[in-house]
Design an enzyme around this catalytic site. Structure first.
Site, PDB file in Angstrom:
ATOM      1  N   ASP A  36      -2.564 -10.514  -2.412  1.00 46.17           N
ATOM      2  CA  ASP A  36      -3.208 -10.064  -1.179  1.00 46.17           C
ATOM      3  C   ASP A  36      -4.671  -9.741  -1.459  1.00 46.17           C
ATOM      4  OD1 ASP A  36      -2.122  -8.665   1.637  1.00 46.17           O
ATOM      5  OD2 ASP A  36      -3.933  -7.726   0.848  1.00 46.17           O
ATOM      6  N   ASP A  41      -4.585 -13.013   3.435  1.00 49.96           N
ATOM      7  CA  ASP A  41      -5.862 -12.521   3.945  1.00 49.96           C
ATOM      8  C   ASP A  41      -7.014 -12.831   2.997  1.00 49.96           C
ATOM      9  OD1 ASP A  41      -4.736 -10.784   2.125  1.00 49.96           O
ATOM     10  OD2 ASP A  41      -5.096  -8.970   3.286  1.00 49.96           O
ATOM     11  N   HIS A  88       0.819  -1.220   0.000  1.00 52.84           N
ATOM     12  CA  HIS A  88       0.000   0.000   0.000  1.00 52.84           C
ATOM     13  C   HIS A  88       0.850   1.266   0.000  1.00 52.84           C
ATOM     14  CE1 HIS A  88      -3.695  -2.175   0.397  1.00 52.84           C
ATOM     15  NE2 HIS A  88      -3.391  -2.671   1.582  1.00 52.84           N
ATOM     16  N   TYR A 148      -4.467 -11.755   8.504  1.00 51.84           N
ATOM     17  CA  TYR A 148      -4.763 -11.311   9.859  1.00 51.84           C
ATOM     18  C   TYR A 148      -5.595 -12.300  10.661  1.00 51.84           C
ATOM     19  CZ  TYR A 148      -3.029  -7.393   7.327  1.00 51.84           C
ATOM     20  OH  TYR A 148      -2.238  -6.608   6.521  1.00 51.84           O
ATOM     21  N   HIS A 152      -6.279  -7.182  -0.545  1.00 50.55           N
ATOM     22  CA  HIS A 152      -6.431  -5.760  -0.818  1.00 50.55           C
ATOM     23  C   HIS A 152      -5.554  -5.345  -2.001  1.00 50.55           C
ATOM     24  CE1 HIS A 152      -7.382  -6.314   3.512  1.00 50.55           C
ATOM     25  NE2 HIS A 152      -8.385  -5.511   3.209  1.00 50.55           N
TER      26      HIS A 152
END
Length: 343
Positions: A196, A285, A160, A324, A198
């Site tokens: 990922d 995740d 990110h 997570y 995201h």
């Protein structure tokens, strides 16, 4: 598979995250590292080595110098300003405000350099980010010298982090740093594949106008998922980079069969674009039990994922991003690496 890890990545132990309207302990915590390490050792994935230090030069090759300086001094400035908690941005240069001036006050700097209010800066953040970058670069150096795959247990994660912004727990973009180092070493084109949940917004932003790095991301549809404002399928690069950024947004509830179809498209694109090095931004995740994601991958799916990643036959550097569901994070990471090795 050679694994790299540094205890210094655990120096960041933030206490504060703004999530669902509440201040809470961040999902991204040092314990993630210990759980992954324990599982890798139990599963016999490979030896664990400490990284060597690489300094700031590789960071400055992809990140803005003023941004890096801000990260290195933010915590001290925050304390000097008399603030008691952790450094959290509260205002941003949004559409109706100027973004051509960086404020002198640390509160203004935070908003200028932050993607959002989710990620606090705490003691040890800069040091942990430096160690995370060293882990990534040491993994790359092993692969570059041996041709064998490597895994960098990076923390904080990186995808990110844009050229001059932090957020989503990320400060330095480890995958981008590795890709740039590989180009400097003579690779004509590097592929970064982000798996990922995201979207890897920072990686996309850094290379969006370039054709020497193919960036691909399979992720939750930004219409519904963080980071919301980037990651749509029509974002394909610009200028020389047109056609070298590929996004595969998927809806909440996506299962592995659907996710795997996008993976196969991504792998074919990497072959077509003739990349000579694969960098995998590995977030687990996508797991069905992850607390801040909404895909439905099961633990055994990660084994197949690893096999398919290995099918390219490219020198490969796998770097840790998100994940997570703390009880299962080590299991899922180990399965990806075992699948890769088994192939």
């Amino acid at each position: 598979m050679q694994v790299y890890h540094s205890e210094a990545t655990k120096l960041r132990r933030a206490r504060t995250e703004l999530h669902d309207g509440q201040l809470m302990t961040p999902f991204e915590c040092p314990e993630r590292v210990d759980l992954v390490l324990a599982r890798l050792r139990d599963s016999g994935v490979g030896p664990v080595a400490a990284p060597r230090e690489h300094g700031l030069a590789p960071v400055l090759a992809v990140h803005d110098a003023a941004y890096v300086e801000f990260l290195s001094t933010c915590w001290d400035e925050w304390q000097a300003a008399g603030h008691g908690g952790e450094a959290i941005p509260t205002i941003w240069p949004t559409r109706t405000m100027r973004e051509d001036r960086i404020p002198g006050h640390v509160g203004g700097k935070l908003g200028y350099y932050a993607l959002g209010g989710d990620t606090s800066i705490s003691p040890g953040t800069f040091e942990a980010a430096m160690a995370s970058k060293d882990v990534a670069l040491s993994a790359y150096e092993h692969t570059a010298s041996s041709g064998q795959p490597s895994f960098g247990l990076c923390r904080p994660p990186g995808h990110h982090a844009a050229s001059d912004q932090f957020g989503g727990y990320c400060f330095f973009n480890n995958a981008a740093i590795v890709a740039q180092r590989a180009l400097d070493d003579g690779h004509a084109r590097v592929a970064i594949l982000d798996v990922d949940f995201h979207h890897g917004n920072g990686t996309q932003q850094i290379f969006y106008g370039r054709d020497d790095v193919l960036t691909q991301s399979i992720h939750g549809d930004p219409d519904q998922c963080f980071p919301y404002y980037l990651g749509h399928a029509d974002e394909k690069g610009e200028g020389p980079g047109l056609g070298y950024n590929v996004n595969y947004p998927l809806p909440p509830g996506t299962d592995y069969a659907t996710w795997r179809e996008r993976l196969e498209l991504a792998l074919a694109e990497i072959s077509d674009k003739q990349a000579s090095l694969l960098v995998v931004s590995l977030g687990v995740d996508t797991f069905e039990g992850d607390p801040i994601s909404s895909f439905r991958l099961k633990s055994d799916d990660f084994l197949d994922m690893g096999r398919r990643l290995a099918s390219l036959g490219l020198p490969s550097v796998i770097l840790m991003e998100g994940g997570y569901a703390v009880e299962e994070i080590g299991v899922n990471v180990a399965k990806v690496l075992q699948g890769f090795q088994g192939a």
